[in-house]
Design a protein around this motif. Structure first.
Motif, PDB file in Angstrom:
ATOM      1  N   ILE A  40      33.187  41.910  17.324  1.00 34.32           N
ATOM      2  CA  ILE A  40      34.616  42.096  17.600  1.00 34.32           C
ATOM      3  C   ILE A  40      34.968  43.577  17.654  1.00 34.32           C
ATOM      4  N   ASP A  41      34.265  44.378  16.870  1.00 34.51           N
ATOM      5  CA  ASP A  41      34.510  45.821  16.874  1.00 34.51           C
ATOM      6  C   ASP A  41      34.160  46.446  18.224  1.00 34.51           C
ATOM      7  N   LEU A  42      33.324  45.776  19.005  1.00 39.96           N
ATOM      8  CA  LEU A  42      32.950  46.276  20.321  1.00 39.96           C
ATOM      9  C   LEU A  42      33.982  45.928  21.391  1.00 39.96           C
ATOM     10  N   LEU A  43      34.875  44.999  21.083  1.00 42.68           N
ATOM     11  CA  LEU A  43      35.835  44.521  22.074  1.00 42.68           C
ATOM     12  C   LEU A  43      36.987  45.503  22.277  1.00 42.68           C
ATOM     13  N   ASN A  44      37.472  45.575  23.511  1.00 41.34           N
ATOM     14  CA  ASN A  44      38.689  46.338  23.770  1.00 41.34           C
ATOM     15  C   ASN A  44      39.873  45.412  24.042  1.00 41.34           C
ATOM     16  N   LEU A  45      39.592  44.178  24.498  1.00 46.58           N
ATOM     17  CA  LEU A  45      40.614  43.162  24.794  1.00 46.58           C
ATOM     18  C   LEU A  45      41.728  43.697  25.696  1.00 46.58           C
ATOM     19  N   GLU A  46      41.371  44.580  26.595  1.00 55.28           N
ATOM     20  CA  GLU A  46      42.378  45.136  27.488  1.00 55.28           C
ATOM     21  C   GLU A  46      42.691  44.217  28.660  1.00 55.28           C
ATOM     22  N   VAL A  47      42.110  43.037  28.630  1.00 59.77           N
ATOM     23  CA  VAL A  47      42.538  41.999  29.560  1.00 59.77           C
ATOM     24  C   VAL A  47      44.017  41.681  29.352  1.00 59.77           C
ATOM     25  N   TYR A  48      44.516  41.956  28.131  1.00 61.26           N
ATOM     26  CA  TYR A  48      45.916  41.681  27.803  1.00 61.26           C
ATOM     27  C   TYR A  48      46.833  42.891  27.999  1.00 61.26           C
ATOM     28  N   THR A  49      46.266  44.027  28.398  1.00 60.48           N
ATOM     29  CA  THR A  49      47.103  45.234  28.516  1.00 60.48           C
ATOM     30  C   THR A  49      46.973  45.899  29.886  1.00 60.48           C
ATOM     31  N   PRO A  50      47.160  45.159  30.970  1.00 62.85           N
ATOM     32  CA  PRO A  50      47.051  45.782  32.293  1.00 62.85           C
ATOM     33  C   PRO A  50      48.124  46.841  32.538  1.00 62.85           C
ATOM     34  N   LEU A  51      49.259  46.725  31.841  1.00 60.78           N
ATOM     35  CA  LEU A  51      50.335  47.696  32.020  1.00 60.78           C
ATOM     36  C   LEU A  51      49.867  49.112  31.687  1.00 60.78           C
ATOM     37  N   LYS A  52      48.903  49.199  30.816  1.00 58.03           N
ATOM     38  CA  LYS A  52      48.346  50.491  30.418  1.00 58.03           C
ATOM     39  C   LYS A  52      47.728  51.222  31.615  1.00 58.03           C
ATOM     40  N   TYR A 120      40.742  41.652  45.778  1.00 53.99           N
ATOM     41  CA  TYR A 120      41.603  42.769  46.182  1.00 53.99           C
ATOM     42  C   TYR A 120      40.803  43.835  46.923  1.00 53.99           C
ATOM     43  N   LYS A 121      39.585  44.059  46.495  1.00 55.01           N
ATOM     44  CA  LYS A 121      38.744  45.063  47.157  1.00 55.01           C
ATOM     45  C   LYS A 121      38.533  44.719  48.628  1.00 55.01           C
ATOM     46  N   GLN A 122      38.530  43.439  48.939  1.00 54.25           N
ATOM     47  CA  GLN A 122      38.315  43.002  50.313  1.00 54.25           C
ATOM     48  C   GLN A 122      39.621  42.958  51.109  1.00 54.25           C
ATOM     49  N   SER A 123      40.669  42.442  50.485  1.00 50.58           N
ATOM     50  CA  SER A 123      41.918  42.183  51.222  1.00 50.58           C
ATOM     51  C   SER A 123      43.022  43.204  50.971  1.00 50.58           C
ATOM     52  N   LYS A 124      42.858  44.018  49.898  1.00 49.58           N
ATOM     53  CA  LYS A 124      43.899  44.959  49.475  1.00 49.58           C
ATOM     54  C   LYS A 124      45.205  44.239  49.145  1.00 49.58           C
ATOM     55  N   ASN A 125      45.041  43.033  48.640  1.00 50.31           N
ATOM     56  CA  ASN A 125      46.201  42.232  48.253  1.00 50.31           C
ATOM     57  C   ASN A 125      45.834  41.456  46.996  1.00 50.31           C
ATOM     58  N   GLY A 126      46.559  41.711  45.903  1.00 48.58           N
ATOM     59  CA  GLY A 126      46.222  41.002  44.674  1.00 48.58           C
ATOM     60  C   GLY A 126      47.259  41.224  43.587  1.00 48.58           C
ATOM     61  N   ILE A 127      47.568  40.159  42.886  1.00 53.14           N
ATOM     62  CA  ILE A 127      48.521  40.193  41.779  1.00 53.14           C
ATOM     63  C   ILE A 127      47.825  39.653  40.531  1.00 53.14           C
ATOM     64  N   VAL A 128      47.989  40.359  39.418  1.00 57.81           N
ATOM     65  CA  VAL A 128      47.446  39.860  38.145  1.00 57.81           C
ATOM     66  C   VAL A 128      48.594  39.577  37.196  1.00 57.81           C
ATOM     67  N   LYS A 129      48.401  38.574  36.368  1.00 58.31           N
ATOM     68  CA  LYS A 129      49.396  38.226  35.369  1.00 58.31           C
ATOM     69  C   LYS A 129      48.988  38.807  34.024  1.00 58.31           C
ATOM     70  N   SER A 130      49.943  39.408  33.359  1.00 61.06           N
ATOM     71  CA  SER A 130      49.734  39.849  31.977  1.00 61.06           C
ATOM     72  C   SER A 130      50.168  38.696  31.087  1.00 61.06           C
ATOM     73  N   GLU A 131      49.200  37.974  30.532  1.00 59.74           N
ATOM     74  CA  GLU A 131      49.511  36.756  29.793  1.00 59.74           C
ATOM     75  C   GLU A 131      48.710  36.685  28.505  1.00 59.74           C
ATOM     76  N   SER A 132      49.166  35.817  27.592  1.00 57.03           N
ATOM     77  CA  SER A 132      48.516  35.734  26.277  1.00 57.03           C
ATOM     78  C   SER A 132      48.374  34.298  25.796  1.00 57.03           C
ATOM     79  N   ASP A 133      48.213  33.347  26.735  1.00 54.03           N
ATOM     80  CA  ASP A 133      48.166  31.952  26.322  1.00 54.03           C
ATOM     81  C   ASP A 133      46.769  31.468  25.956  1.00 54.03           C
ATOM     82  N   ASP A 134      45.814  32.392  25.810  1.00 55.92           N
ATOM     83  CA  ASP A 134      44.498  31.997  25.303  1.00 55.92           C
ATOM     84  C   ASP A 134      44.600  31.584  23.840  1.00 55.92           C
TER      85      ASP A 134
END
Length: 273
Positions: A40-52, A120-134
């Motif tokens: 767990i100490d190796l984790l950054n869990l920045e999957v939840y902080t895209p706003l950063k 997104y790399k292919q289409s230059k179109n992509g939306i990500v959700k900042s969510e925490s329902d895990d």
């Protein structure tokens, strides 16, 4: 016995070296906690902080600058991340099963985000959700869900963090999946305590036991395993009440909340015992 200083030699590295594919693992709770914390100490869990990773010039699209404290979004993102790590640790304390399921949900979330980035790399179109329902049964909500355009992000830096966590969770789950219920020492200890209560009740004839847990995943885990063990050993039935969901091993009875309470404590419901 081998000693580890957790700097040059770590429990994590030794386990990964010694354990073979398909091998089963039996490990004491204290030892596993040390091992788990290293992962767990190796984790950054920045999957939840895209706003950063949103560019400073675009941040106003995702934060209401008119609100007091709007400029403190970075601190909120950091706090959100720390809460997620705490949530993960709480599940590990609850049961290996709850920790496993939550880790699998987070890993799937990471994979989905990486998939969006690849598209997104292919289409230059992509939306990500900042969510925490895990962490679906938490008693508090962590942060606000947002939809963020990858064009507004340094998505490449975010991608590196996601990939790093993907590898950590993959390795961690490779070990955790080897801990079967039969090799879960915490479950074995609980089962022993229940059997002792049934065989030597504190007050005559009272074999009843109530088990409380904060997490529905743990409740399901206990119900599934203990129901078979108790019926086979002593013919003792078990019921599960988890939110609005109810189950029991009692044949020919309704499994609604009030029915189960009456069966467990008839006198308090003015019924014959």
């Amino acid at each position: 016995m081998k000693n580890f200083n957790n700097i040059d030699e770590r429990v994590v590295d030794d386990l990964k070296k010694e354990l073979k594919a398909q091998s089963k693992l039996k490990i004491a709770a204290a030892s596993f906690s040390i091992y788990l914390f290293q992962f767990i100490d190796l984790l950054n869990l920045e999957v939840y902080t895209p706003l950063k990773y949103v560019y400073p010039s675009k941040i106003e699209k995702y934060t209401d600058q008119a609100k007091a404290g709007a400029s403190s979004w970075a601190n909120r993102e950091k706090g959100r991340n720390q809460l997620m790590i705490t949530n993960l640790l709480k599940r590990a304390e609850s049961s290996i099963h709850a920790f496993k399921l939550t880790s699998e949900r987070i890993l799937e979330n990471i994979r989905l985000k990486l998939q969006v980035i690849e598209e997104y790399k292919q289409s230059k179109n992509g939306i990500v959700k900042s969510e925490s329902d895990d962490f679906e049964d938490d008693v508090f909500t962590v942060g606000q869900d947002l939809k963020i355009d990858l064009a507004d992000m340094d998505y490449q830096s975010w991608e590196k963090q996601l990939v790093a966590d993907k590898y950590v969770f993959t390795e961690l789950l490779d070990i955790v999946n080897r801990i079967t219920t039969e090799h879960d020492t915490k479950m074995a200890t609980l089962q022993e305590l229940i059997f002792k209560k049934i065989e030597n009740p504190i007050n005559k004839g009272n074999k009843k036991v109530i088990i409380f847990t904060a997490f529905s995943d743990t409740a399901d885990y206990l119900y599934k395993y203990l129901s078979n063990q108790l019926i086979q050993k002593d013919g003792v039935h078990i019921a599960l009440i988890s939110g609005t969901r109810t189950e029991s091993t009692i044949p020919g009875r309704k499994n609604d909340f009030n029915e189960l309470l009456t069966l467990f404590s008839p006198k308090s419901k003015n019924r014959d015992a």
